[in-house]
Scaffold this motif. Structure first.
Motif, short mmCIF file in Angstrom:
data_model
loop_
_atom_site.label_atom_id
_atom_site.label_comp_id
_atom_site.label_asym_id
_atom_site.label_seq_id
_atom_site.Cartn_x
_atom_site.Cartn_y
_atom_site.Cartn_z
N ASP A 92 0.82 -1.21 0.00
CA ASP A 92 0.00 0.00 0.00
C ASP A 92 0.86 1.27 0.00
N PHE A 94 2.64 2.98 2.46
CA PHE A 94 2.61 4.03 3.47
C PHE A 94 3.45 3.65 4.68
N SER A 100 2.03 12.26 6.06
CA SER A 100 1.33 11.81 4.86
C SER A 100 1.06 10.30 4.94
N LEU A 104 -2.62 8.60 4.62
CA LEU A 104 -2.84 7.54 3.65
C LEU A 104 -3.36 6.28 4.33
N LEU A 108 -6.80 4.51 3.18
CA LEU A 108 -6.78 3.13 2.70
C LEU A 108 -7.62 2.21 3.57
#
Length: 190
Positions: A92, A94, A100, A104, A108
């Motif tokens: 994914d 992150f 950030s 995220l 998600l």
């Protein structure tokens, strides 16, 4: 320290893809489970969480490997954050050590839960549509068709033994007995 966690839902699934990716990412220790993500009791995850110390990073292959609900994922992320343990997903993309990455993660998690809910709705709608068309709406087709059931009744009435009838119909004896309990076999034989 990078601590890996990998999970598959069933015992016949393979963890290799995930464990290889975690090793390649530099995880020094990897914990695993073969259990549904909906289960709260996952010993490998519990071990990984107990092993993690302040400054460590829990690394997973994909977000859905950790859990099935936003509440569960957010609670886990909050617990890790409170313990100063970062959290990273390889697929994914992150890492909660950054602002950030935290944003995220939340986006998600919401998308993953929405996807599961939509899949559930589509399944329910598909089953309802199948029932409306006269089908059972899911499940396996019966092993014995109405024609085969009729044939079986005639053979039983003629005096054939259940084992012989089951063999002629190419079904197992237990399947035959499920369709013809003892009281129905006696009625057919009379």
């Amino acid at each position: 320290m990078l601590i890996g966690y990998a999970r598959v839902s069933t015992a016949d699934q393979d963890l290799t893809l995930q464990t290889d990716a975690l090793a390649k990412a530099g995880c020094e220790r990897v914990f695993t489970d073969k259990a549904s993500g909906a289960k709260d009791d996952r010993p490998g995850l519990a071990e990984a969480l107990a092993f993690a110390r302040s400054g460590d990073c829990l690394v997973i292959w994909k977000l859905d490997r950790l859990g099935r609900s936003i509440q569960g994922l957010i609670a886990l992320a909050a617990d890790l954050s409170a313990r100063k343990v970062d959290f990273r997903s390889l697929t994914d993309g992150f890492d909660t050590s950054t602002a950030s990455g935290r944003l995220l993660f939340h986006v998600l998690a919401a998308v993953a839960e929405m996807e599961r809910e939509l899949n559930k709705e589509r399944t329910i709608a598909g089953l309802a549509a199948a029932r409306a068309k006269g089908g059972k709406g899911g499940g396996r087709k019966p092993a014995l068709s109405p024609d085969k059931l009729d044939t079986a009744r005639k053979l039983l009435a003629a005096g054939d033994k259940p084992a012989k009838v089951a063999k002629l119909l190419q079904v197992g004896l237990s399947t035959f007995y499920r369709h013809f309990p003892a009281n129905e076999r006696e009625t057919a034989a009379q």
